[in-house]
Design a protein around this motif. Structure first.
Motif, PDB file in Angstrom:
ATOM      1  N   THR A 181       0.604   5.437   1.553  1.00  0.00           N
ATOM      2  CA  THR A 181      -0.181   6.432   2.285  1.00  0.00           C
ATOM      3  C   THR A 181      -0.092   7.769   1.549  1.00  0.00           C
ATOM      4  OG1 THR A 181       1.666   7.183   3.661  1.00  0.00           O
ATOM      5  CG2 THR A 181       0.383   5.281   4.457  1.00  0.00           C
ATOM      6  N   VAL A 215      -5.612   4.209   2.822  1.00  0.00           N
ATOM      7  CA  VAL A 215      -4.377   3.962   2.079  1.00  0.00           C
ATOM      8  C   VAL A 215      -4.764   3.680   0.634  1.00  0.00           C
ATOM      9  CG1 VAL A 215      -3.088   3.072   4.053  1.00  0.00           C
ATOM     10  CG2 VAL A 215      -4.416   1.493   2.645  1.00  0.00           C
ATOM     11  N   TRP A 216      -3.750   3.616  -0.245  1.00  0.00           N
ATOM     12  CA  TRP A 216      -3.999   3.358  -1.651  1.00  0.00           C
ATOM     13  C   TRP A 216      -3.316   2.052  -2.031  1.00  0.00           C
ATOM     14  CZ3 TRP A 216      -4.116   7.841   0.735  1.00  0.00           C
ATOM     15  CH2 TRP A 216      -5.106   8.773   0.379  1.00  0.00           C
ATOM     16  N   THR A 262      -8.600   3.119  -3.420  1.00  0.00           N
ATOM     17  CA  THR A 262      -8.442   3.390  -1.991  1.00  0.00           C
ATOM     18  C   THR A 262      -8.893   2.186  -1.165  1.00  0.00           C
ATOM     19  OG1 THR A 262     -10.653   4.369  -1.871  1.00  0.00           O
ATOM     20  CG2 THR A 262      -8.803   5.855  -2.274  1.00  0.00           C
ATOM     21  N   PHE A 279       0.854  -1.184   0.000  1.00  0.00           N
ATOM     22  CA  PHE A 279       0.000   0.000   0.000  1.00  0.00           C
ATOM     23  C   PHE A 279       0.889   1.233   0.000  1.00  0.00           C
ATOM     24  CE2 PHE A 279       1.057  -0.876   4.363  1.00  0.00           C
ATOM     25  CZ  PHE A 279       1.305   0.373   4.916  1.00  0.00           C
TER      26      PHE A 279
END
Length: 217
Positions: free
Chosen positions: A168, A208-209, A200, A166
């Motif tokens: 941020t 988070v992505w 997302t 992930f």
């Protein structure tokens, strides 16, 4: 990608010659306790945030109890913790005028206290960080335009996600040298674009992505 700035040690320090040039980590954010707990949970979702807090709080209690007894504490892949001490007594604090006038080498010290907690990092942690990261010089100006194109910023973010699972908001900003507001606006556009490969996960401070699953198929 991590960033650093170049600093110069003032002349006269170190070896007494011309100021030495050295790299210094560019720090953008100090993660507080809540953020550390959140990041541990994201990396190990099997453990609830309550469990993580309990472990960290208990670690502090254990250190407080056993370091003063002459023990050091080694945590694999992190490092070794130990106490450093200092004499609390000094000539100004002495209640005995005669003792206060004695040379420090002959003075009787009665009170020792903790000066701090030493930390010696585990070499494996340093080796792993060097294996997984590269360091790039920056001017340290977060308001300057990003030196990367839109396509490069997207690819850098996807590479980070592939490595860590992930990314941020702050990490996206740091990685691409953007302000938080600019990074936020850009991530909103990327999520809206089905071809970006980014979506997302979570909400609020836990957002988070991550990679789009359908984009990997």
């Amino acid at each position: 990608m991590a960033n650093y700035v170049v600093k110069e040690m003032p002349a006269g320090m170190g070896n007494g010659k011309k100021g030495r040039i050295f790299p210094k980590m560019q720090v953008y954010t100090e993660f507080d306790y809540d953020k550390v707990v959140e990041l541990i949970h994201i990396n190990s979702p099997a453990f609830s945030q309550a469990t993580i807090r309990g472990v960290l709080d208990t670690l502090g209690v254990v250190m407080k109890s056993y370091l003063p007894l002459g023990h050091t504490m080694k945590i694999d892949n992190l490092g070794v913790f130990s106490l450093s001490l200092e004499f609390a007594d000094n000539q100004e604090d002495s209640e005995d005028p005669q003792e206060a006038q004695e040379p420090s080498s002959k003075k009787k010290y009665h009170h020792v206290r903790v000066k701090g907690v030493n930390f010696k990092v585990d070499k494996k942690l340093v080796e792993d960080i060097n294996k997984e990261n590269t360091f790039e010089r920056t001017t340290g100006n977060p308001t300057a335009p990003s030196p990367y194109s839109h396509e490069e910023r997207l690819q850098r973010a996807l590479t980070h996600i592939d490595q860590h699972g992930f990314i941020t908001l702050q990490e996206y900003a740091n990685l691409n040298r953007l302000s938080r507001s600019a990074a936020s606006r850009e991530l909103i556009k990327l999520v809206a674009d089905p071809n970006s490969g980014i979506k997302t996960k979570g909400a609020g401070s836990h957002k988070v992505w991550v990679r789009r699953v359908d984009h990997l198929l």
